[in-house]
Scaffold this motif. Structure first.
Motif, mmCIF file in Angstrom:
data_model
loop_
_atom_site.group_PDB
_atom_site.id
_atom_site.type_symbol
_atom_site.label_atom_id
_atom_site.label_comp_id
_atom_site.label_asym_id
_atom_site.label_seq_id
_atom_site.Cartn_x
_atom_site.Cartn_y
_atom_site.Cartn_z
ATOM 1 N N ASP A 111 0.832 -1.202 0.000
ATOM 2 C CA ASP A 111 0.000 0.000 0.000
ATOM 3 C C ASP A 111 0.868 1.253 0.000
ATOM 4 N N ILE A 112 0.322 2.328 -0.581
ATOM 5 C CA ILE A 112 1.024 3.608 -0.647
ATOM 6 C C ILE A 112 0.186 4.667 0.041
ATOM 7 N N GLN A 113 0.819 5.444 0.920
ATOM 8 C CA GLN A 113 0.205 6.613 1.556
ATOM 9 C C GLN A 113 1.039 7.820 1.145
ATOM 10 N N CYS A 114 0.475 8.660 0.256
ATOM 11 C CA CYS A 114 1.212 9.828 -0.228
ATOM 12 C C CYS A 114 0.252 10.701 -1.030
ATOM 13 N N ASP A 115 0.456 12.014 -1.007
ATOM 14 C CA ASP A 115 -0.392 12.915 -1.777
ATOM 15 C C ASP A 115 -0.113 12.853 -3.271
ATOM 16 N N ARG A 116 1.127 12.579 -3.667
ATOM 17 C CA ARG A 116 1.489 12.508 -5.087
ATOM 18 C C ARG A 116 2.055 11.131 -5.386
ATOM 19 N N VAL A 117 1.388 10.412 -6.284
ATOM 20 C CA VAL A 117 1.806 9.059 -6.649
ATOM 21 C C VAL A 117 1.901 8.982 -8.168
ATOM 22 N N ALA A 118 2.997 8.392 -8.663
ATOM 23 C CA ALA A 118 3.172 8.185 -10.102
ATOM 24 C C ALA A 118 3.471 6.715 -10.348
ATOM 25 N N VAL A 119 2.684 6.093 -11.216
ATOM 26 C CA VAL A 119 2.931 4.724 -11.651
ATOM 27 C C VAL A 119 3.188 4.821 -13.148
ATOM 28 N N ARG A 120 4.442 4.679 -13.545
ATOM 29 C CA ARG A 120 4.863 4.871 -14.933
ATOM 30 C C ARG A 120 4.487 3.683 -15.812
#
Length: 143
Positions: free
Chosen positions: A106-115
């Motif tokens: 899981d990811i907790q962050c305001d800005r997430v990038a999945v390329r």
């Protein structure tokens, strides 16, 4: 924000001592032939090219480089995954899974990038709840 570079090369490539985009050497570096377990706590950048199991806490950036195999809880300012990560990310600025990167967690962050070309299995939570509303979440698998 700084991205890790190795003497001007694209982030995630193996080679000489890793550097930030500002040219400063990364202070904590686990080389490709090294396997470690435990807890890493750092006020500066971390680059992992080998294997690590445990907990990573940094007040700067963490790069899980191409070919790296990490099973850890990662907490940092920014996290870039170009290798393999099994475990959750909590980032204050950016969480990125680069092309060829693989993450299960899981990811907790305001800005997430999945390329494009990245693999992700888990959920994403960002932002703070507003007026008692639920925190926005997304989940699924991206390939």
């Amino acid at each position: 924000m700084r991205f890790f570079r190795r003497n001007g090369e694209k982030a995630g490539h193996r080679g000489e001592t890793p550097q930030t985009s500002g040219g400063a050497p990364v202070s904590t570096w686990i080389g490709a032939e090294t396997r470690m377990e435990g807890r890493i706590a750092s006020d500066s950048d971390i680059c992992i090219e080998g294997g690590f199991d445990g907990v990573i806490e940094a007040s700067a950036e963490v790069l899980i480089s191409e070919g790296a195999e990490v099973r850890a809880r990662v907490s940092a300012k920014s996290v870039v995954v170009v290798g393999s990560l099994e475990g959750p990310i909590e980032a204050s600025e950016l969480a990125e899974i680069g092309a060829g990167g693989r993450m299960v967690g899981d990811i907790q962050c305001d800005r997430v990038a999945v390329r494009p070309g990245a693999e992700f299995e888990g959920s994403i939570a960002s932002g703070e709840p507003v007026s008692g509303e639920a925190t926005p979440e997304a989940s699924g698998s991206t390939r």
